[in-house]
Design an enzyme around this catalytic site. Sequence first.
Site, PDB file in Angstrom:
ATOM      1  NE  ARG A  85      -3.974   0.198   1.568  1.00 53.13           N
ATOM      2  CZ  ARG A  85      -4.119   1.367   2.154  1.00 53.13           C
ATOM      3  NH1 ARG A  85      -3.507   1.631   3.291  1.00 53.13           N
ATOM      4  NH2 ARG A  85      -4.876   2.289   1.625  1.00 53.13           N
ATOM      5  CB  CYS A 103      16.160  -4.494  -5.841  1.00 55.97           C
ATOM      6  SG  CYS A 103      17.372  -5.316  -4.824  1.00 55.97           S
TER       7      CYS A 103
END
Length: 414
Positions: free
Chosen positions: A310, A340
Amino acid sequence: MANARGRLMIEGAAATALARRFGTPLYVYSQAALRGRWEALRQAFQAPGFLLCYAIKANSNPAICRLLARWGTGAEVVSGGELLLALHSGFKPSQIVFSGVGKTREEMRAGLRAGILTFNVESEEELALLSRTAKALGRRAPVSIRVNPAIAVASHPHIATARAGSKFGVSPREALRLALKAAKSPGLRFLGLHGHLGSQIFAAAPYERESRLLISLSRELKARGVAITIADFGGGFGAEEPGRREFPLDRVSSVLRRAARAFPGLTTIIEPGRYLTAEAGTLLTTLLYRKTVLGRRLLIVDAGMNDFLRPALYGARHEIIPANPRPGPRTPADVVGPVCESTDVFGRGRRLPPVKPGDVLAVLNAGAYGFSMGSNYNSRPRPAEVLVDGRDIRLIRPREALSELLDWRRCKSP
Ligand SMILES: Cc1ncc(COP(=O)(O)O)c(C=O)c1O
């Protein structure tokens, strides 16, 4: 939530003890908090003809679904998978509504065979396929038409579904045309109208506008000899976020009750997801490392955006606190995950008391669109989920094992 010594408790369980026992990242749900939200809705909408259909996408853990089904809730589903989950969890088929812009023939068949309450249809071509599919099974498909009311709401554009330019539903004019068509079609049983404004709404006014629109459309239909028996107002009821006020449940319920009175005998549906489960859930994560990069203090935790999307997806703000706070001054830091991606950030500039590697941090109000939106991105196994009921602690989904994730036999070599 905190005990006398400031330690985070989830009902009878200390957050740090849960983290030690089950590992992190870990989703923990409080059954009492879930029940509290459910009771609040039940009381607010206690009127004949109201049906609460839980939007399963918010939290699809089967144990959570089973509880809600046992308490007499209906379900809103958006895929064949969610339909199966709803049926297995014990939701009554006659209290299941099926939404979504891209239902497949298979999903329609499954819904028809199960005998669900209604399909919320979102296009003319979907209506035609549903009619053909029902006829082939010798049935008539129950149908409501999803209207896109073009009502702007003050939430993130990614979760505002009723705006011009959004893919959901059809225009009010088109909804009238499709409703009249459905009412005449032999493979269909026209039932009503459906709307959904978006998520994280904190005002009653958008529901007032939506209800005026649905009332006026149903009056137009009535004038042409077509009665509606279902009015579905969707979900979107806002759940706690720092800096936001509380969702005006009483005002929204009186708006919708007033709308329901316009149609005696009507089934009035609401489809909240987040409101029910968000505040019941906490994501526990362990601090791995601290570092300062170009003047910014970073706290690197073991949960990533694959576990809780979210903040990265919607810029959602969730309070982050140490489960066992240490005394000392608060200093600002960015709380980031190991994934990453530069958007793998849970909070920027959070003023936290002193923390050390190994400390458990809690991301609050993470019970909706948390695990259910998770992924295996970066080949990371999904976290475990635990349900706490007083002193009773139950593992309701074990942590995914790397062996499950890296099941080479299912991926054929070239
Ligand atoms: C049709 C429909 N109903 C209900 C919901 C639940 O929304 P919320 O969790 O904000 O209540 C959604 C969310 O996407 C939806 O698309």
